[in-house]
Design a protein around this motif. Structure first.
Motif, PDB file in Angstrom:
ATOM      1  N   VAL A 213      -3.326  24.783  -2.294  1.00 10.96           N
ATOM      2  CA  VAL A 213      -2.479  24.543  -1.127  1.00 10.96           C
ATOM      3  C   VAL A 213      -3.324  24.020   0.034  1.00 10.96           C
ATOM      4  O   VAL A 213      -4.334  24.627   0.409  1.00 10.96           O
ATOM      5  N   VAL A 214      -2.904  22.889   0.605  1.00 11.27           N
ATOM      6  CA  VAL A 214      -3.606  22.268   1.727  1.00 11.27           C
ATOM      7  C   VAL A 214      -2.575  21.780   2.740  1.00 11.27           C
ATOM      8  O   VAL A 214      -1.383  21.725   2.443  1.00 11.27           O
ATOM      9  N   ARG A 215      -3.035  21.417   3.921  1.00 10.29           N
ATOM     10  CA  ARG A 215      -2.112  20.918   4.941  1.00 10.29           C
ATOM     11  C   ARG A 215      -1.738  19.457   4.716  1.00 10.29           C
ATOM     12  O   ARG A 215      -0.632  19.028   5.031  1.00 10.29           O
ATOM     13  N   ASP A 216      -2.684  18.653   4.190  1.00  2.73           N
ATOM     14  CA  ASP A 216      -2.456  17.230   3.990  1.00  2.73           C
ATOM     15  C   ASP A 216      -2.940  16.834   2.595  1.00  2.73           C
ATOM     16  O   ASP A 216      -4.118  16.508   2.418  1.00  2.73           O
ATOM     17  N   PRO A 217      -2.055  16.857   1.597  1.00  3.61           N
ATOM     18  CA  PRO A 217      -2.469  16.567   0.224  1.00  3.61           C
ATOM     19  C   PRO A 217      -3.122  15.201   0.047  1.00  3.61           C
ATOM     20  O   PRO A 217      -3.987  15.044  -0.828  1.00  3.61           O
TER      21      PRO A 217
ATOM     22  N   VAL B 161     -11.184  35.316   2.119  1.00  4.99           N
ATOM     23  CA  VAL B 161     -12.538  34.906   2.495  1.00  4.99           C
ATOM     24  C   VAL B 161     -12.800  35.390   3.914  1.00  4.99           C
ATOM     25  O   VAL B 161     -12.117  34.980   4.861  1.00  4.99           O
ATOM     26  N   GLY B 162     -13.764  36.279   4.052  1.00  2.39           N
ATOM     27  CA  GLY B 162     -14.056  36.870   5.349  1.00  2.39           C
ATOM     28  C   GLY B 162     -15.282  36.273   6.004  1.00  2.39           C
ATOM     29  O   GLY B 162     -15.818  35.244   5.565  1.00  2.39           O
ATOM     30  N   LEU B 163     -15.738  36.945   7.046  1.00  2.00           N
ATOM     31  CA  LEU B 163     -16.849  36.472   7.864  1.00  2.00           C
ATOM     32  C   LEU B 163     -17.924  37.557   7.906  1.00  2.00           C
ATOM     33  O   LEU B 163     -17.628  38.729   8.157  1.00  2.00           O
ATOM     34  N   ALA B 164     -19.177  37.163   7.689  1.00  3.94           N
ATOM     35  CA  ALA B 164     -20.264  38.131   7.694  1.00  3.94           C
ATOM     36  C   ALA B 164     -20.383  38.841   9.033  1.00  3.94           C
ATOM     37  O   ALA B 164     -20.774  40.019   9.092  1.00  3.94           O
TER      38      ALA B 164
ATOM     39  N   ASN C 111       5.397  32.035  -5.756  1.00  7.45           N
ATOM     40  CA  ASN C 111       6.277  32.565  -6.788  1.00  7.45           C
ATOM     41  C   ASN C 111       5.726  32.249  -8.184  1.00  7.45           C
ATOM     42  O   ASN C 111       5.378  31.114  -8.485  1.00  7.45           O
ATOM     43  N   GLY C 112       5.617  33.271  -9.007  1.00  6.51           N
ATOM     44  CA  GLY C 112       5.143  33.076 -10.364  1.00  6.51           C
ATOM     45  C   GLY C 112       3.647  33.162 -10.545  1.00  6.51           C
ATOM     46  O   GLY C 112       3.145  32.998 -11.657  1.00  6.51           O
ATOM     47  N   HIS C 113       2.908  33.414  -9.474  1.00  2.21           N
ATOM     48  CA  HIS C 113       1.449  33.523  -9.570  1.00  2.21           C
ATOM     49  C   HIS C 113       1.021  34.984  -9.720  1.00  2.21           C
ATOM     50  O   HIS C 113       1.738  35.902  -9.343  1.00  2.21           O
ATOM     51  N   ASP C 114      -0.167  35.158 -10.261  1.00  6.22           N
ATOM     52  CA  ASP C 114      -0.699  36.506 -10.479  1.00  6.22           C
ATOM     53  C   ASP C 114      -1.542  36.991  -9.313  1.00  6.22           C
ATOM     54  O   ASP C 114      -1.630  38.198  -9.064  1.00  6.22           O
ATOM     55  N   ALA C 115      -2.199  36.078  -8.630  1.00  5.06           N
ATOM     56  CA  ALA C 115      -3.108  36.456  -7.541  1.00  5.06           C
ATOM     57  C   ALA C 115      -3.205  35.314  -6.549  1.00  5.06           C
ATOM     58  O   ALA C 115      -2.884  34.160  -6.858  1.00  5.06           O
ATOM     59  N   ALA C 116      -3.669  35.658  -5.338  1.00  4.97           N
ATOM     60  CA  ALA C 116      -3.825  34.658  -4.275  1.00  4.97           C
ATOM     61  C   ALA C 116      -5.195  34.791  -3.633  1.00  4.97           C
ATOM     62  O   ALA C 116      -5.740  35.897  -3.518  1.00  4.97           O
ATOM     63  N   ILE C 117      -5.737  33.653  -3.211  1.00  2.00           N
ATOM     64  CA  ILE C 117      -6.979  33.620  -2.460  1.00  2.00           C
ATOM     65  C   ILE C 117      -6.719  32.908  -1.138  1.00  2.00           C
ATOM     66  O   ILE C 117      -6.131  31.826  -1.115  1.00  2.00           O
ATOM     67  N   MET C 118      -7.139  33.527  -0.056  1.00  2.00           N
ATOM     68  CA  MET C 118      -6.961  32.970   1.280  1.00  2.00           C
ATOM     69  C   MET C 118      -8.302  32.440   1.788  1.00  2.00           C
ATOM     70  O   MET C 118      -9.226  33.208   2.066  1.00  2.00           O
ATOM     71  N   ALA C 119      -8.408  31.109   1.872  1.00  2.00           N
ATOM     72  CA  ALA C 119      -9.634  30.472   2.359  1.00  2.00           C
ATOM     73  C   ALA C 119      -9.319  29.459   3.448  1.00  2.00           C
ATOM     74  O   ALA C 119     -10.119  28.566   3.721  1.00  2.00           O
ATOM     75  N   ALA C 120      -8.155  29.595   4.081  1.00  2.00           N
ATOM     76  CA  ALA C 120      -7.677  28.581   5.011  1.00  2.00           C
ATOM     77  C   ALA C 120      -8.093  28.858   6.446  1.00  2.00           C
ATOM     78  O   ALA C 120      -8.267  29.998   6.858  1.00  2.00           O
ATOM     79  N   TYR C 121      -8.231  27.771   7.187  1.00  2.00           N
ATOM     80  CA  TYR C 121      -8.409  27.841   8.639  1.00  2.00           C
ATOM     81  C   TYR C 121      -7.898  26.538   9.231  1.00  2.00           C
ATOM     82  O   TYR C 121      -8.140  25.459   8.678  1.00  2.00           O
TER      83      TYR C 121
ATOM     84  N   GLY D  97      -5.933  26.932   1.464  1.00  2.00           N
ATOM     85  CA  GLY D  97      -7.151  26.388   2.045  1.00  2.00           C
ATOM     86  C   GLY D  97      -8.078  25.849   0.979  1.00  2.00           C
ATOM     87  O   GLY D  97      -9.299  25.999   1.066  1.00  2.00           O
ATOM     88  N   ALA D  98      -7.509  25.205  -0.025  1.00  2.00           N
ATOM     89  CA  ALA D  98      -8.282  24.735  -1.173  1.00  2.00           C
ATOM     90  C   ALA D  98      -9.160  23.533  -0.851  1.00  2.00           C
ATOM     91  O   ALA D  98     -10.025  23.174  -1.652  1.00  2.00           O
ATOM     92  N   GLY D  99      -8.979  22.917   0.312  1.00  2.00           N
ATOM     93  CA  GLY D  99      -9.744  21.714   0.638  1.00  2.00           C
ATOM     94  C   GLY D  99     -11.111  21.956   1.241  1.00  2.00           C
ATOM     95  O   GLY D  99     -11.939  21.048   1.277  1.00  2.00           O
ATOM     96  N   GLY D 100     -11.382  23.164   1.719  1.00  2.00           N
ATOM     97  CA  GLY D 100     -12.687  23.475   2.295  1.00  2.00           C
ATOM     98  C   GLY D 100     -13.733  23.710   1.216  1.00  2.00           C
ATOM     99  O   GLY D 100     -13.423  23.748   0.024  1.00  2.00           O
TER     100      GLY D 100
END
Length: 211
Positions: free
Chosen positions: A31-35, A106-109, A64-74, A8-11
């Protein structure tokens, strides 16, 4: 220096995270849906890829090969309750196979508890029209909380909301849910990257606000 994958890197939050990670010297897979819509993300230290965060096999291959992940997608074109639960489960299944040990979501308040222990969405005066989306986020968080995975996960959300015009101060503090609280996307990204570079919270949900 590490390798971080951002789903969700595009938001706005995702973009701020990518920028903060690169500034710290990390290598980033965005990572995005439409580069084709996000070519401006490409640059030194950033690799732009197409991917589906709801597909565990795709998650494993991409991470694969990464140390950490961030989830910011919707995905606004999907049912929110289905999307968040499916995406979280795919991350729980795919990231360990890829050797990734840390996940920051990434969560929601609205799902975060106020000082008296009440979720913000259950507070008096909370707009009822937002409740279905909030419950969808809560369902995704529930998948994390009930998982038995060894993956070290964390949910981070604004304590209240984003300040869309806010700049990067580099300062923030953790806080209970408060509808009046604000944090810039840039300071939010600082908080997320701090939890990857030097993890302090584990298997819980924390709120952050600009200090």
């Amino acid at each position: 220096m590490g390798k971080i994958i951002v789903f969700g890197a595009g938001g706005r939050a995702g973009r701020a995270v990518v920028g903060e990670a690169v500034q710290r010297g990390h290598h980033v897979t965005a990572v995005v849906r439409d580069p084709d819509k996000y070519r401006d993300l490409e640059g030194a230290g950033v690799r732009l890829l197409v991917g589906d965060v709801t597909d565990a096999h795709a998650v494993a291959d991409l991470a694969n090969g990464h140390d950490a992940a961030i989830m910011a997608a919707y995905d606004p074109g999907s049912q929110a309750d289905v999307f968040f639960k499916t995406a979280v489960q795919a991350l729980l299944d795919g990231l360990p196979k890829a050797g990734v040990g840390r996940l920051v979501v990434v969560g929601l308040a609205a799902v975060l508890e106020t000082a008296d222990g009440t979720p913000l969405m259950d507070s008096p005066g909370f707009p009822p029209e937002y409740r279905p989306f909030c419950l969808a986020h809560a369902a995704g968080a529930g998948v994390l909380r009930t998982s038995t995975t060894a993956l070290d996960w964390l949910i981070v959300s604004p304590a209240g909301d984003f300040d869309p015009d806010g700049t990067r101060s580099g300062r923030y503090s953790t806080a209970s849910a408060d509808a009046a609280s604000r944090i810039s996307h840039h300071d939010f990204a600082v908080a997320l990257l701090d939890e990857i570079d030097e993890p302090r919270h584990h298997r819980t949900h924390v709120g952050v606000e600009t200090a």
